[in-house]
Design an enzyme around this catalytic site. Structure first.
Site, mmCIF file in Angstrom:
data_model
loop_
_atom_site.group_PDB
_atom_site.id
_atom_site.type_symbol
_atom_site.label_atom_id
_atom_site.label_comp_id
_atom_site.label_asym_id
_atom_site.label_seq_id
_atom_site.Cartn_x
_atom_site.Cartn_y
_atom_site.Cartn_z
ATOM 1 N N ARG A 106 -16.961 -47.975 -18.032
ATOM 2 C CA ARG A 106 -15.950 -48.099 -18.964
ATOM 3 C C ARG A 106 -16.857 -49.131 -20.159
ATOM 4 O O ARG A 106 -18.075 -49.956 -20.177
ATOM 5 C CB ARG A 106 -14.780 -48.451 -18.561
ATOM 6 C CG ARG A 106 -15.407 -49.974 -18.037
ATOM 7 C CD ARG A 106 -13.179 -50.195 -17.569
ATOM 8 N NE ARG A 106 -12.298 -50.266 -18.494
ATOM 9 C CZ ARG A 106 -11.128 -50.385 -17.989
ATOM 10 N NH1 ARG A 106 -10.232 -49.930 -16.267
ATOM 11 N NH2 ARG A 106 -10.201 -50.536 -19.289
ATOM 12 N N GLU A 149 -3.427 -40.467 -20.931
ATOM 13 C CA GLU A 149 -2.040 -40.543 -19.974
ATOM 14 C C GLU A 149 -1.533 -40.905 -21.603
ATOM 15 O O GLU A 149 -1.814 -42.120 -22.509
ATOM 16 C CB GLU A 149 -1.660 -41.017 -19.158
ATOM 17 C CG GLU A 149 -0.598 -41.665 -18.979
ATOM 18 C CD GLU A 149 -0.093 -42.284 -17.739
ATOM 19 O OE1 GLU A 149 0.717 -42.524 -17.403
ATOM 20 O OE2 GLU A 149 -1.112 -42.915 -17.588
ATOM 21 N N LYS A 155 -4.062 -51.431 -20.987
ATOM 22 C CA LYS A 155 -3.005 -50.742 -21.605
ATOM 23 C C LYS A 155 -1.645 -51.791 -21.185
ATOM 24 O O LYS A 155 -0.845 -52.043 -22.039
ATOM 25 C CB LYS A 155 -2.466 -49.910 -20.821
ATOM 26 C CG LYS A 155 -3.121 -48.494 -22.463
ATOM 27 C CD LYS A 155 -2.865 -47.121 -22.151
ATOM 28 C CE LYS A 155 -3.541 -45.905 -22.512
ATOM 29 N NZ LYS A 155 -2.740 -44.440 -22.025
#
Length: 555
Positions: free
Chosen positions: A258, A34, A268
């Site tokens: 992850r 994104e 983020k």
């Protein structure tokens, strides 16, 4: 005979699919960020995995921007992401955007309404949350769940045409309000958002939610292996449900662990906080775990790829020691970085028996690890800068550097002996006087004297002045996100130290941002973006050894 590397679980799946012809002999992956921030080291793991699999199996990997939230997305982030992927050494087959598919996604949503599988809900987000139920009790149907198809089609079109305000209506999939997976309890698939989109402008005021856009975008692109991190494992049934109900290409989602790394935050949102609140100088601050920050600090793409390969692909979450990343950086720079001399904490040394005004040109190897590294010319004169820590007025027993009566070799030059020194009124050493042995020149030493210490130096009349920024870890605890209170309370107050007067070899005068060096005995450094021809700036990339591990043991 070399040992063949074992396959990770995703490679096993792909090889099984190829053997059985499940995907028609194709491998098509995608990296779908994104564009709402800069990529970090966690994204690097996903990039290396998705592009690496495509390369290994002669497939393709798309770069697809998940740009479905216009209020947080910017073209700046798009460009930074492209730069990072290229810098890591990968090239995408197609540059795509979820916004490419807005018309198709709208048509898919309309198709669900026509099948009685989606409805427009006038409830507020708080009201929807209150009816979701819990893992122990089923949810409650919305009072708008039984609207007829025609009404839903009309209302959804009116949403698209801008008739309603943000939050006034949403489109929900009609799945099962009693489903054990809460994500399948009639999830919202479209919301109203009157915001300018960085690509489509003001054409749309309704935008698909991630869960609706993601699987369908995969399907449109005929992605064979949609690889996500473990937090999306509970989203997979919904991913499959949409594909099944729409009867479109059956992309499949697979999840891997992850990257979680010590002394780092990967969120983020938290990284954006650090930027917006001025805790760091920007997304590319060399202390940040962003790819752009690591690049600015002097990390190599090769080191990051090696790190990602070393940690592997797992199904279970774990915490990776940042020391492993730093090890990979050292290994890479040891092979590639030229050696130079820089004095960070200078004190003047005078060779009293060296002819005044004389300069010698010494030829030194650029990198002993690289047989093709070449050599450089380093000027040598009567006066030079050395490190203050390389002199001790009352030397300890095993101090093999300079002190009264002690001898050392100047790197690539001569053996010298300390004869005298000067101090100021505060007791600080201001000048060291030594004599040199003319017959002890490196490469042609006939002195017969062996010394245990070698120190680096920079000729005073030839030295260039630079600023050096010494970076340490941004956080002082291993897992700042798991600690109580605000994660910013655990920022390391000593994460950067600026040295304004560092003396460097004249060979560095023409360095460019991004050039990397080993400052002999001091560590690896990179020329910073702030450097100009008038003022050179260097960032410390990593030390020669892992000093942090030693400090942790002391603590």
């Amino acid at each position: 005979m070399t040992e063949e590397k074992s396959l990770n679980f995703i490679e096993e799946i792909i090889e099984k699919d190829l053997a059985e012809g499940t995907t028609g002999g194709r491998v098509q992956t995608r990296f779908p960020p994104e564009p709402n921030g800069y990529l970090h080291i966690g994204h690097a793991k996903s990039i290396c995995l998705n592009f690496g699999l495509a390369k290994k199996y002669n497939g393709q990997c798309n770069l697809r921007f998940d740009d479905t939230n216009p209020s947080t997305e910017e073209t700046e982030y798009v460009e930074s992401i492209k730069e990072d992927v290229k810098w890591l050494g990968f090239q995408w087959a197609n540059e795509l955007y979820a916004s490419n598919y807005f018309d198709q996604l709208y048509a898919f949503a309309t198709q669900l309404i026509q099948k009685g599988l989606a409805y427009v809900d006038d409830s507020t987000s708080e009201e929807i949350a209150a009816t979701k139920g819990s893992t122990f009790e089923p949810g409650k149907n919305s009072p708008y769940r039984d609207r007829n198809v025609d009404e839903n089609l009309r209302l959804f079109e009116e949403m698209k045409d801008g008739k309603y305000k943000d939050g006034e209506k949403v489109l929900r999939a009609k799945v099962d309000m009693a489903h054990p997976n809460l994500l399948l309890r009639d999830p919202v698939i479209y919301r109203i958002k009157h915001a300018h989109h960085h690509r489509t402008g003001d054409k749309w005021c309704i935008y698909p939610m991630y869960d609706f856009a993601h699987g369908q975008s995969d399907s449109i692109e005929k992605i064979t292996h949609s690889i996500c991190t473990l937090e999306f494992i509970h989203h997979r049934p919904l991913y499959d449900w949409f594909i099944e109900q729409l009867e479109i290409y059956p992309s499949h989602q697979y999840e891997f662990a992850r990257l979680n790394m010590t002394y780092t935050v990967m969120s983020k949102r938290k990284l954006l906080q650090l930027v917006n609140e001025g805790q760091v100088t920007g997304w590319n601050d060399p202390r940040m775990p962003t790819i752009s920050g690591m690049r600015r600090r002097g990390y190599t793409a090769d080191a990051i790829r090696q790190f990602c390969e070393t940690i592997g692909v797992a199904k279970r979450e774990n915490m990776i020691d940042v020391g492993l990343l730093e090890f990979c950086v050292r290994e890479s720079l040891n092979k590639s970085a030229n050696r130079v001399m820089a004095v960070l904490d200078p004190v003047k040394l005078v060779l009293t028996n060296y002819p005044e005004g004389q300069t010698e040109e010494l030829e030194l190897d650029n990198n002993p690890e690289d047989p093709n590294g070449g050599t450089r010319i380093v000027p040598f004169s009567r006066e030079m800068w050395i490190e203050r820590e390389d002199f001790m007025e009352n030397p300890a027993k095993k101090f093999f550097r300079l002190g009264p009566g002690l001898m050392v070799r100047l790197k690539g030059a001569y053996i010298i002996k300390c004869d005298d020194f000067k101090k100021d009124e505060n007791g600080n050493i201001t000048e060291i006087h030594c004599s040199y042995l003319p017959e002890s020149k490196s490469g042609n030493d006939t002195s017969g004297i062996n010394v245990k210490g070698t120190i680096h130096w920079v000729s005073v009349p030839h030295a260039k002045v630079a600023e050096v920024r010494l970076y340490d870890r941004l956080f002082k605890v291993e897992d700042p996100s798991s600690e109580e209170g605000d994660f910013k309370e655990y920022i390391n107050p000593n994460s950067v130290e600026v040295l304004s007067t560092v003396y460097i070899e004249p060979a560095l005068a023409n360095t460019k941002p991004g050039d990397r060096f080993q400052f002999l005995r001091k560590g690896y450094f990179a020329t910073d973006l702030d450097s100009t021809s008038e003022k050179l700036v260097f960032n410390k990339t990593v030390g020669l050894k892992d000093t942090w591990a030693k400090e942790a043991k002391k603590g």
